[in-house]
Scaffold this active site. Sequence first.
Site, short mmCIF file in Angstrom:
data_model
loop_
_atom_site.label_atom_id
_atom_site.label_comp_id
_atom_site.label_asym_id
_atom_site.label_seq_id
_atom_site.Cartn_x
_atom_site.Cartn_y
_atom_site.Cartn_z
N GLY A 102 -3.33 -28.31 -25.56
CA GLY A 102 -3.32 -27.65 -26.86
C GLY A 102 -3.96 -26.28 -26.83
N GLU A 105 -1.20 -24.04 -25.79
CA GLU A 105 -0.27 -23.94 -26.91
C GLU A 105 -0.82 -23.02 -27.99
OE1 GLU A 105 2.27 -27.93 -27.29
OE2 GLU A 105 0.12 -28.35 -27.27
N GLU A 125 -0.08 -32.69 -20.34
CA GLU A 125 0.17 -33.86 -21.18
C GLU A 125 0.99 -34.94 -20.49
OE1 GLU A 125 -0.64 -30.47 -24.03
OE2 GLU A 125 0.41 -30.74 -22.13
#
Length: 695
Positions: A102, A105, A125
């Site tokens: 994340g 991201e 992930e």
Amino acid sequence: MIQPVILQIDTGIAVVEIDYPPVNALSHAVRTGLQDCVARARADDTVRAIVICGTGRTFVAGADIREFGQTPREPFLPDLINQIEATPVPVVAALHGTVLGGGLELAMGAHYRVALDGTAFGLPEVKLGLLPGAGGTQRLPRLIPAAKALAMITTGTPIKSAEALTLGLIDHVDTGTDARAAGIAFARDLVAQAKPVRMTSAMPCTPVDSDTLDATRVKLAKSARGQIAPQSCVDAVQGAIDLPFAEGLAQERALFRDLLDSDQRAAMIHAFFAERQVGKLPELTGVTPRDVAFVGVVGGGTMGAGIATSCLLAGLNVTLIERDQDTANRARTTVAALLAGAVKRGKLAQEAHDTILAERFATQTDYSALSRADLVVEAVFESAEVKRDVFTQLDAVCKPGAILASNTSYLDVNDIAAMTTRPGDVVGLHFFSPAHVMKLLEVVVADETTPDVIATGFALAKRLGKVAVRSGVCEGFIGNRLLTQYRKAADGAVLAGASPFAVDRAMVRFGLAMGPYAVSDLAGLDIGWATRKRLAPMRDPREVYATFSDQLCELGRFGRKTGRGFYLHDGGESTPDPEVEDIVAADRAAKGITPREVSDQEIVDRYMAAMVNEAARVVEEGIALRPLDVDVTLLNGYGFPRWRGGPMHYADTVGLDKVLSDIEKFALEDDFLWQPAPLLKRLIAEGRTFADLNS
């Protein structure tokens, strides 16, 4: 209350700083703070650019693992990133440390990215049975070549800042040490040059032809056999290529939710947490490990050389003892070759390699060379008499406080400790071959092993990059004790009618890297044969004992080392040996067994029921403290598929009643091998699972 995200505005530049130790994980509090600070910055008419950065050792290293399994709360990360990307002034992500999951991201939702030299970037992930669910599969192939994005997402392998700059993931690498200052300087340049907002979502995706996608799927079907997450990653990246951004993002979320609900995701999350929990032992609370800088290794064969190499790569000084100068020279050559392999793989610099061999590694034939060693690992032939000689000499020459460790795979560590005048300093350190590669280290605790010696074993494992599991003393400890039982179950399947090759194929389809008979050929059939001969006087006459493996050994067929075992080995090729079928048939005939059809599912059920049943005994006896210790052992030392979570997690997934039913069914054929463990029956009666015992 300390705020996890802080906003400061200085001469037109808004700095949004994440301060949430230790790794600035994207907790609910951090997401809320980011949303609030960015909104306040957007509302300030004086702000011309926004910098998002992190304090401490890293930017954002991913999700907050403390929130795994909880109901997600708004703001959701995908929505937050979309809001940041929609900001009307340039947003700069100032990056350092590890920008993972994340965190990456989030960075890709910014309009520009600047990073300190050495920063790592990745989307791991897939290693948790998931895919990036906050736009990672959609934005990454818009910033870098889609083929490279596909590789990063499907493997979870990170890249460093230099490569990230070349690929286009980041815009600038700063050679300084202050990411915040680098981000502010970059933002001021953007403002001075009137650079526009640059939304990643509006960029075109670099094209990838269907052949590349198909080839990736085929490759993953082999390298990630049985796993669904890597294939879903390909689907998501294909969506980025084929669909408008909003539609691709929606598809990514749908794929993410499917994986989130899958057994594989639950298994891999279990494995993730189990490996972090396994070293947390009540007996080590407040215990300080002993200092270890100088390690002795006795025995320079495959295992001893691997242990020495592992210690050298971890920065320890090593002296290796062999019985004569010729074998000592051979051991040095072996270690040098292993170190050269590390150089070739980019794990060790040539200069460091040369320094190790010149200054930090020595081979000797006199035990007195270990007089100053902090820890000595014995890695000689698996014989009580040989080990008695080694430990008697070590006890005489090693300094007070030196730890004496045995790499025995099966022998009683209490008996070994009793060979010395310092039983509290003796511990089992069971490495797995090849020792410089395999992650598992069983720390075998004898009756008188002191807590600080146990703590040192765990500290050494961490330094060597290994996962340590505490084991009590019994025949084979945790892993090899289980191996003995599930190998008997595999032999039972062969006696019932399956071929050894069918057993191997079924277990490979289940997810193992190799089946049990292929593993035996690789390790050497003579190793198991020696153990069986040692235990033969204690064998219960009620045991249905398969002799076909012994017969192969009697013919001098020890596997790859002799070119022939269960398989024929010619160079790198291994093919089933048809003569094995005749040897097995003779074993069946001698026992009066009429062979029948044995399905792949029955092979798997036998294998797993035997493993789980014996593991339940291991936990009940306290050899393993918790079921998770068994799972970590099998995952890291025995090739158990990570996406099944380990045998105990697997049993919980299929249901303990199913495992018990299988045991009772197989007991109709062999009621000596198939005796249900009391713990298994008790958990079923109480409506509990193995997971309930992990706390």
